[in-house]
Design a protein around this motif. Sequence first.
Motif, PDB file in Angstrom:
ATOM      1  N   SER A 115       4.002  -4.334  15.405  1.00  0.00           N
ATOM      2  CA  SER A 115       4.154  -3.893  14.014  1.00  0.00           C
ATOM      3  C   SER A 115       5.461  -3.143  13.815  1.00  0.00           C
ATOM      4  O   SER A 115       6.133  -3.312  12.786  1.00  0.00           O
ATOM      5  CB  SER A 115       2.966  -3.020  13.600  1.00  0.00           C
ATOM      6  OG  SER A 115       2.882  -1.857  14.403  1.00  0.00           O
ATOM      7  N   ASN A 152       9.716   2.520  -2.380  1.00  0.00           N
ATOM      8  CA  ASN A 152       8.769   1.402  -2.462  1.00  0.00           C
ATOM      9  C   ASN A 152       9.099   0.303  -1.448  1.00  0.00           C
ATOM     10  O   ASN A 152       8.194  -0.306  -0.861  1.00  0.00           O
ATOM     11  CB  ASN A 152       8.750   0.827  -3.876  1.00  0.00           C
ATOM     12  CG  ASN A 152       8.110   1.764  -4.880  1.00  0.00           C
ATOM     13  OD1 ASN A 152       7.354   2.677  -4.505  1.00  0.00           O
ATOM     14  ND2 ASN A 152       8.403   1.578  -6.156  1.00  0.00           N
ATOM     15  N   MET A 155       7.921   1.551   1.937  1.00  0.00           N
ATOM     16  CA  MET A 155       6.459   1.462   2.049  1.00  0.00           C
ATOM     17  C   MET A 155       5.997   0.016   2.196  1.00  0.00           C
ATOM     18  O   MET A 155       5.051  -0.275   2.938  1.00  0.00           O
ATOM     19  CB  MET A 155       5.815   2.111   0.820  1.00  0.00           C
ATOM     20  CG  MET A 155       5.998   3.612   0.740  1.00  0.00           C
ATOM     21  SD  MET A 155       5.326   4.328  -0.781  1.00  0.00           S
ATOM     22  CE  MET A 155       3.589   3.908  -0.618  1.00  0.00           C
ATOM     23  N   ALA A 156       6.669  -0.904   1.498  1.00  0.00           N
ATOM     24  CA  ALA A 156       6.312  -2.322   1.597  1.00  0.00           C
ATOM     25  C   ALA A 156       6.564  -2.854   3.006  1.00  0.00           C
ATOM     26  O   ALA A 156       5.752  -3.625   3.541  1.00  0.00           O
ATOM     27  CB  ALA A 156       7.110  -3.130   0.579  1.00  0.00           C
ATOM     28  N   PHE A 159       3.822  -1.372   5.243  1.00  0.00           N
ATOM     29  CA  PHE A 159       2.528  -1.996   4.941  1.00  0.00           C
ATOM     30  C   PHE A 159       2.474  -3.422   5.477  1.00  0.00           C
ATOM     31  O   PHE A 159       1.443  -3.858   6.007  1.00  0.00           O
ATOM     32  CB  PHE A 159       2.300  -1.987   3.427  1.00  0.00           C
ATOM     33  CG  PHE A 159       0.992  -2.614   3.007  1.00  0.00           C
ATOM     34  CD1 PHE A 159      -0.201  -1.942   3.200  1.00  0.00           C
ATOM     35  CD2 PHE A 159       0.962  -3.874   2.429  1.00  0.00           C
ATOM     36  CE1 PHE A 159      -1.408  -2.513   2.820  1.00  0.00           C
ATOM     37  CE2 PHE A 159      -0.228  -4.462   2.044  1.00  0.00           C
ATOM     38  CZ  PHE A 159      -1.425  -3.775   2.248  1.00  0.00           C
ATOM     39  N   ARG A 160       3.569  -4.171   5.362  1.00  0.00           N
ATOM     40  CA  ARG A 160       3.600  -5.534   5.880  1.00  0.00           C
ATOM     41  C   ARG A 160       3.371  -5.562   7.383  1.00  0.00           C
ATOM     42  O   ARG A 160       2.575  -6.365   7.895  1.00  0.00           O
ATOM     43  CB  ARG A 160       4.950  -6.187   5.553  1.00  0.00           C
ATOM     44  CG  ARG A 160       5.037  -7.635   6.004  1.00  0.00           C
ATOM     45  CD  ARG A 160       6.449  -8.173   5.930  1.00  0.00           C
ATOM     46  NE  ARG A 160       7.355  -7.564   6.909  1.00  0.00           N
ATOM     47  CZ  ARG A 160       8.565  -8.032   7.197  1.00  0.00           C
ATOM     48  NH1 ARG A 160       9.034  -9.101   6.578  1.00  0.00           N
ATOM     49  NH2 ARG A 160       9.326  -7.424   8.100  1.00  0.00           N
ATOM     50  N   MET A 162       1.871  -3.331   9.279  1.00  0.00           N
ATOM     51  CA  MET A 162       0.506  -2.926   9.628  1.00  0.00           C
ATOM     52  C   MET A 162      -0.505  -4.004   9.258  1.00  0.00           C
ATOM     53  O   MET A 162      -1.449  -4.274  10.008  1.00  0.00           O
ATOM     54  CB  MET A 162       0.166  -1.611   8.925  1.00  0.00           C
ATOM     55  CG  MET A 162       1.016  -0.438   9.361  1.00  0.00           C
ATOM     56  SD  MET A 162       0.592   1.100   8.504  1.00  0.00           S
ATOM     57  CE  MET A 162      -1.077   1.364   9.116  1.00  0.00           C
ATOM     58  N   LEU A 163      -0.308  -4.639   8.112  1.00  0.00           N
ATOM     59  CA  LEU A 163      -1.272  -5.643   7.634  1.00  0.00           C
ATOM     60  C   LEU A 163      -1.258  -6.893   8.501  1.00  0.00           C
ATOM     61  O   LEU A 163      -2.315  -7.401   8.904  1.00  0.00           O
ATOM     62  CB  LEU A 163      -0.961  -5.998   6.182  1.00  0.00           C
ATOM     63  CG  LEU A 163      -1.864  -7.061   5.538  1.00  0.00           C
ATOM     64  CD1 LEU A 163      -3.292  -6.537   5.425  1.00  0.00           C
ATOM     65  CD2 LEU A 163      -1.328  -7.470   4.167  1.00  0.00           C
ATOM     66  N   SER A 166      -2.400  -5.927  12.364  1.00  0.00           N
ATOM     67  CA  SER A 166      -3.658  -5.228  12.644  1.00  0.00           C
ATOM     68  C   SER A 166      -4.742  -6.162  13.199  1.00  0.00           C
ATOM     69  O   SER A 166      -5.609  -5.693  13.957  1.00  0.00           O
ATOM     70  CB  SER A 166      -4.165  -4.511  11.386  1.00  0.00           C
ATOM     71  OG  SER A 166      -4.325  -5.415  10.309  1.00  0.00           O
TER      72      SER A 166
END
Length: 321
Positions: A115, A152, A155-156, A159-160, A162-163, A166
């Motif tokens: 990640s 933003n 954060m994107a 988030f990418r 981690m998503l 995961s």
Amino acid sequence: MQQVVPIMLLSNITNLHPRIFLLLGIPGMEAIHTWLSGPFCLVYLGALLGNFFILFIVRVDSNLHEPMYFFLCMLSVTDLILSTTAMPKILSNFWFRDREIYFEACLMQVFLIHSLCSMASGFILAMAFDRYVAICNPLRHSTILTHRVIRNLGMAVVFRGMLLFSPQPLMLRGLPYCRTTIIRHTYCEFMALIKLACSETRIFRLYSLTVAFLTGGLDFILIICSYTLILYTVFRLPSKEARLKTLGTCGSHVCVILVAYTPAFFSFLTHRFGRNVAPHIHIFVANIYLLVPPLANPMIYGIRTKRIRERFLQIFTSKKL
């Protein structure tokens, strides 16, 4: 017989889902692990100092509060966590032959490494976007890349990463491992663990290939597209001096791209398609990918960026005086 069956079942379950794995290190180079630990340790310490320095310089110098340097700070934080996720265990293995790693810790290492590599690639792409806006649409640079947009984007990217990665620990947790508990690597890596499983893993390999393309592969394609547009804009400038000056603002970022993607693509391709590549070469390159970019990125920007270089000299000379 009633007591023997449960014991046998428990033994089979333990063998299929071992609590502890053994990290072999670099196959074929075990005899020089102690010698390798010296350069590895120096590079790791250099990466820590360099990235902390970048974060400190950008924090204290308001003139560096620009999108490019904010993205550079995000990349530095990612590099710090990435190298620290793997290097202490690698050095422990090299120095003390501490090869054991708990299965849960191994899964956490797999998730963090993959990640964080995705996040580093995303931040390099964000820096390419900054260069594109700064060169192709300079009058709107400050209005497009506002603090809110920068936040933003950051954060994107997180988030990418981690998503998409995961699911990896969940996939690995459910696999049976009946072949061996020895991981022929210096750290826990998704494909290295997949090779130990004794069940069908084609879907998992396809998943790994897909997320690799959706992160590093797609990022690299977008970076190439952004620099194609940048070069198109630059070569339309009227004078050679203006073209060279404009291209000079991209020099540091281009170096970071080469340092990051060259060993990454080599490691990825050899792991999946390079059957004739010696294992120790692949593992060594995989370690370079975790070691060199975190060290090289602050050095590249520290040496090539005039503002950071001047700020460093200012701090150094003031302390000396």
